[in-house]
Scaffold this active site. Sequence first.
Site, PDB file in Angstrom:
ATOM      1  N   GLY A  29      -8.034  -5.916 -11.475  1.00  0.00           N
ATOM      2  CA  GLY A  29      -7.919  -5.844 -10.014  1.00  0.00           C
ATOM      3  C   GLY A  29      -9.247  -5.471  -9.394  1.00  0.00           C
ATOM      4  O   GLY A  29     -10.311  -5.926  -9.852  1.00  0.00           O
ATOM      5  N   ASN A  69      -4.094   6.189 -11.807  1.00  0.00           N
ATOM      6  CA  ASN A  69      -3.562   7.422 -11.212  1.00  0.00           C
ATOM      7  C   ASN A  69      -2.057   7.588 -11.398  1.00  0.00           C
ATOM      8  O   ASN A  69      -1.373   6.584 -11.580  1.00  0.00           O
ATOM      9  CB  ASN A  69      -3.847   7.416  -9.700  1.00  0.00           C
ATOM     10  CG  ASN A  69      -5.203   8.007  -9.373  1.00  0.00           C
ATOM     11  OD1 ASN A  69      -5.612   8.992  -9.971  1.00  0.00           O
ATOM     12  ND2 ASN A  69      -5.880   7.424  -8.404  1.00  0.00           N
ATOM     13  N   ARG A  91      -2.484   3.636  -4.527  1.00  0.00           N
ATOM     14  CA  ARG A  91      -1.649   4.113  -3.413  1.00  0.00           C
ATOM     15  C   ARG A  91      -2.047   3.449  -2.103  1.00  0.00           C
ATOM     16  O   ARG A  91      -3.124   2.859  -1.991  1.00  0.00           O
ATOM     17  CB  ARG A  91      -1.727   5.627  -3.295  1.00  0.00           C
ATOM     18  CG  ARG A  91      -3.090   6.181  -2.956  1.00  0.00           C
ATOM     19  CD  ARG A  91      -3.019   7.666  -2.656  1.00  0.00           C
ATOM     20  NE  ARG A  91      -4.323   8.301  -2.814  1.00  0.00           N
ATOM     21  CZ  ARG A  91      -4.656   9.455  -2.260  1.00  0.00           C
ATOM     22  NH1 ARG A  91      -3.782  10.118  -1.518  1.00  0.00           N
ATOM     23  NH2 ARG A  91      -5.854   9.976  -2.458  1.00  0.00           N
ATOM     24  N   HIS A 144      -7.503  15.744 -10.717  1.00  0.00           N
ATOM     25  CA  HIS A 144      -7.946  14.788  -9.697  1.00  0.00           C
ATOM     26  C   HIS A 144      -6.912  14.711  -8.567  1.00  0.00           C
ATOM     27  O   HIS A 144      -6.306  13.687  -8.304  1.00  0.00           O
ATOM     28  CB  HIS A 144      -8.138  13.413 -10.347  1.00  0.00           C
ATOM     29  CG  HIS A 144      -8.717  12.383  -9.429  1.00  0.00           C
ATOM     30  ND1 HIS A 144      -9.874  12.574  -8.719  1.00  0.00           N
ATOM     31  CD2 HIS A 144      -8.284  11.137  -9.105  1.00  0.00           C
ATOM     32  CE1 HIS A 144     -10.139  11.488  -8.013  1.00  0.00           C
ATOM     33  NE2 HIS A 144      -9.181  10.605  -8.220  1.00  0.00           N
ATOM     34  N   ILE A 198      -8.422   5.250 -15.994  1.00  0.00           N
ATOM     35  CA  ILE A 198      -8.718   5.455 -14.563  1.00  0.00           C
ATOM     36  C   ILE A 198      -7.424   5.519 -13.742  1.00  0.00           C
ATOM     37  O   ILE A 198      -7.376   6.134 -12.677  1.00  0.00           O
ATOM     38  CB  ILE A 198      -9.643   4.329 -14.033  1.00  0.00           C
ATOM     39  CG1 ILE A 198     -10.958   4.277 -14.825  1.00  0.00           C
ATOM     40  CG2 ILE A 198      -9.930   4.505 -12.559  1.00  0.00           C
ATOM     41  CD1 ILE A 198     -11.983   3.270 -14.318  1.00  0.00           C
ATOM     42  N   GLY A 246     -11.213  -3.246 -11.896  1.00  0.00           N
ATOM     43  CA  GLY A 246     -11.478  -4.036 -13.104  1.00  0.00           C
ATOM     44  C   GLY A 246     -12.561  -5.082 -12.883  1.00  0.00           C
ATOM     45  O   GLY A 246     -13.482  -5.238 -13.700  1.00  0.00           O
ATOM     46  N   ASP A 261      -5.125  -8.878 -17.877  1.00  0.00           N
ATOM     47  CA  ASP A 261      -4.226  -8.532 -16.763  1.00  0.00           C
ATOM     48  C   ASP A 261      -2.926  -9.311 -16.955  1.00  0.00           C
ATOM     49  O   ASP A 261      -2.913 -10.392 -17.554  1.00  0.00           O
ATOM     50  CB  ASP A 261      -4.868  -8.902 -15.411  1.00  0.00           C
ATOM     51  CG  ASP A 261      -4.304  -8.091 -14.250  1.00  0.00           C
ATOM     52  OD1 ASP A 261      -5.041  -7.268 -13.682  1.00  0.00           O
ATOM     53  OD2 ASP A 261      -3.112  -8.286 -13.919  1.00  0.00           O
TER      54      ASP A 261
HETATM   55  N1  NAI Z   1      -9.247   8.034 -11.493  1.00  0.00           N
HETATM   56  C1  NAI Z   1      -9.808   7.767 -10.325  1.00  0.00           C
HETATM   57  O1  NAI Z   1     -10.718   8.467  -9.895  1.00  0.00           O
HETATM   58  C2  NAI Z   1      -9.353   6.592  -9.545  1.00  0.00           C
HETATM   59  C3  NAI Z   1      -8.190   5.949  -9.884  1.00  0.00           C
HETATM   60  N2  NAI Z   1      -7.779   4.831  -9.205  1.00  0.00           N
HETATM   61  C4  NAI Z   1      -6.554   4.202  -9.697  1.00  0.00           C
HETATM   62  O2  NAI Z   1      -6.916   3.059 -10.484  1.00  0.00           O
HETATM   63  C5  NAI Z   1      -5.827   2.138 -10.513  1.00  0.00           C
HETATM   64  C6  NAI Z   1      -6.315   0.717 -10.247  1.00  0.00           C
HETATM   65  O3  NAI Z   1      -6.867   0.606  -8.961  1.00  0.00           O
HETATM   66  P1  NAI Z   1      -7.316  -0.829  -8.406  1.00  0.00           P
HETATM   67  O4  NAI Z   1      -8.127  -1.562  -9.400  1.00  0.00           O
HETATM   68  O5  NAI Z   1      -7.871  -0.606  -7.062  1.00  0.00           O
HETATM   69  O6  NAI Z   1      -5.892  -1.524  -8.269  1.00  0.00           O
HETATM   70  P2  NAI Z   1      -5.548  -3.098  -8.220  1.00  0.00           P
HETATM   71  O7  NAI Z   1      -4.163  -3.233  -7.710  1.00  0.00           O
HETATM   72  O8  NAI Z   1      -6.629  -3.832  -7.511  1.00  0.00           O
HETATM   73  O9  NAI Z   1      -5.603  -3.548  -9.761  1.00  0.00           O
HETATM   74  C7  NAI Z   1      -4.653  -3.136 -10.688  1.00  0.00           C
HETATM   75  C8  NAI Z   1      -4.411  -4.300 -11.620  1.00  0.00           C
HETATM   76  O10 NAI Z   1      -3.521  -3.874 -12.641  1.00  0.00           O
HETATM   77  C9  NAI Z   1      -2.745  -5.008 -13.004  1.00  0.00           C
HETATM   78  N3  NAI Z   1      -1.570  -4.568 -13.750  1.00  0.00           N
HETATM   79  C10 NAI Z   1      -0.425  -4.035 -13.276  1.00  0.00           C
HETATM   80  N4  NAI Z   1       0.421  -3.776 -14.299  1.00  0.00           N
HETATM   81  C11 NAI Z   1      -0.227  -4.153 -15.434  1.00  0.00           C
HETATM   82  C12 NAI Z   1       0.127  -4.125 -16.804  1.00  0.00           C
HETATM   83  N5  NAI Z   1       1.307  -3.683 -17.220  1.00  0.00           N
HETATM   84  N6  NAI Z   1      -0.789  -4.565 -17.694  1.00  0.00           N
HETATM   85  C13 NAI Z   1      -1.984  -5.031 -17.285  1.00  0.00           C
HETATM   86  N7  NAI Z   1      -2.369  -5.096 -15.994  1.00  0.00           N
HETATM   87  C14 NAI Z   1      -1.488  -4.652 -15.077  1.00  0.00           C
HETATM   88  C15 NAI Z   1      -2.429  -5.678 -11.676  1.00  0.00           C
HETATM   89  O11 NAI Z   1      -2.036  -7.034 -11.864  1.00  0.00           O
HETATM   90  C16 NAI Z   1      -3.758  -5.521 -10.935  1.00  0.00           C
HETATM   91  O12 NAI Z   1      -4.584  -6.653 -11.115  1.00  0.00           O
HETATM   92  C17 NAI Z   1      -4.816   2.683  -9.494  1.00  0.00           C
HETATM   93  O13 NAI Z   1      -3.783   3.390 -10.165  1.00  0.00           O
HETATM   94  C18 NAI Z   1      -5.631   3.647  -8.643  1.00  0.00           C
HETATM   95  O14 NAI Z   1      -4.852   4.662  -8.054  1.00  0.00           O
HETATM   96  C19 NAI Z   1      -8.490   4.340  -8.161  1.00  0.00           C
HETATM   97  C20 NAI Z   1      -9.656   4.939  -7.768  1.00  0.00           C
HETATM   98  C21 NAI Z   1     -10.173   6.122  -8.410  1.00  0.00           C
HETATM   99  O1  OAA Z   2      -7.353   8.226  -3.769  1.00  0.00           O
HETATM  100  C1  OAA Z   2      -6.886   7.337  -4.505  1.00  0.00           C
HETATM  101  O2  OAA Z   2      -5.707   6.948  -4.493  1.00  0.00           O
HETATM  102  C2  OAA Z   2      -7.813   6.692  -5.485  1.00  0.00           C
HETATM  103  C3  OAA Z   2      -8.586   7.764  -6.119  1.00  0.00           C
HETATM  104  O3  OAA Z   2      -8.126   8.434  -7.010  1.00  0.00           O
HETATM  105  C4  OAA Z   2      -9.863   8.113  -5.519  1.00  0.00           C
HETATM  106  O4  OAA Z   2     -10.479   7.296  -4.816  1.00  0.00           O
HETATM  107  O5  OAA Z   2     -10.304   9.253  -5.740  1.00  0.00           O
END
Ligand code: NAI
Ligand code: OAA
EC number: 1.1.1.37
Length: 321
Positions: free
Chosen positions: A12, A121, A83, A176, A119, A15, A34
């Site tokens: 996504g 959440n 979220r 986090h 990564i 990724g 994906d």
């Molecule tokens: N740890 C941190 O500091 C941060 C964590 N995040 C989290 O990272 C995650 C991803 O964020 P984004 O890339 O923006 O989301 P996104 O929605 O753009 O990408 C997520 C991808 O995961 C895929 N997906 C869903 N279920 C799947 C499965 N079972 N197997 C393989 N792929 C699957 C979806 O098709 C989508 O392409 C979210 O949970 C978000 O909250 C986001 C920013 C910071």
């Molecule tokens: O806030 C969120 O949902 C995504 C995240 O973890 C961040 O950007 O720190």
Amino acid sequence: MARSKIALIGAGQIGGTLAHLAGLKELGDVVLFDIADGVPQGKGLDIAESAPVDGFDAKFSGASDYAAIAGADVVIVTAGVPRKPGMSRDDLIGINLKVMEAVGTGIKTHAPDAFVICITNPLDAMVWALQKFSGLPANKIVGMAGVLDSARFRHFLADEFQVSVEDVTAFVLGGHGDDMVPLVRYSTVAGVPLPDLVKLGWTTQEKLDAMVERTRKGGGEIVNLLKTGSAFYAPAASAIAMAESYLRDKKRVLPCAAHLSGQYGIDGLFIGVPIVIGAGGVERVLEVEFNADEKAMFDKSVNSVKGLIEACKGVNAALTN
Ligand SMILES: NC(=O)C1=CN([C@@H]2O[C@H](COP(=O)(O)OP(=O)(O)OC[C@H]3O[C@@H](n4cnc5c(N)ncnc54)[C@H](O)[C@@H]3O)[C@@H](O)[C@H]2O)C=CC1
Ligand SMILES: O=C([O-])CC(=O)C(=O)O
């Protein structure tokens, strides 16, 4: 020497950015995985077609079959959902825990020797669950959050002081969530701790407190601006720094959600603490001393993480062992 292999589970927003950055830094060949068939293949091809312009050599492929991640040196997991405004990260537990089960099984079967960076959440609970589902040794799996939270704090500080971001260091520890722990005493400009800079008149205590609070809510600030998802450029850059430290044995000291077995008085949880990442994975945990206020903030944050772990166990009984 053969190139390293980097598998990205989730193609996504984060990724895709991870794949692009891994290419630009020539960290290795990249496999995007994906469940949305076509997306990883399309992003992989698009990035491969940018390589002649930017002059980097790496292979990019996309897949919806876990066999494609076989032999990966590094796996970075962003699979799941982000979220939207009005939600907390913790609201994602139900859906993302199921995703971690599928991803953990895929890693266990096809890439059990990889260094894994989670990564997804809510981060501290998802990396804990991913370790359980994958069975990876504790030194080979970490969560990305502290590098991002510290980078946000560094950005706010550099902007306030009008100095280079390179000369600002910061440590944001704990979970986090909105009760994460930006450690003001251990954050510096060119080695000078922030409390000293307040004394020198570089900023006021009120402004410093406001930057700490903005850091804590930094994820939500971007969610409210984007409206359809969450931050992805800075999260991807942060995870790439961690992957690079492992692949190039840089032994950087980075705040990450690491498995603790007694350090900081914690056993069996993943909590954001400074660690050394090198070829051995998590090579060392740096235990900094807290004063009473810092300890109270850290304990509060750890208690939030404990609550999330209990919630995970409530959703999936297999996690109670
Ligand atoms: N740890 C941190 O500091 C941060 C964590 N995040 C989290 O990272 C995650 C991803 O964020 P984004 O890339 O923006 O989301 P996104 O929605 O753009 O990408 C997520 C991808 O995961 C895929 N997906 C869903 N279920 C799947 C499965 N079972 N197997 C393989 N792929 C699957 C979806 O098709 C989508 O392409 C979210 O949970 C978000 O909250 C986001 C920013 C910071
Ligand atoms: O806030 C969120 O949902 C995504 C995240 O973890 C961040 O950007 O720190």
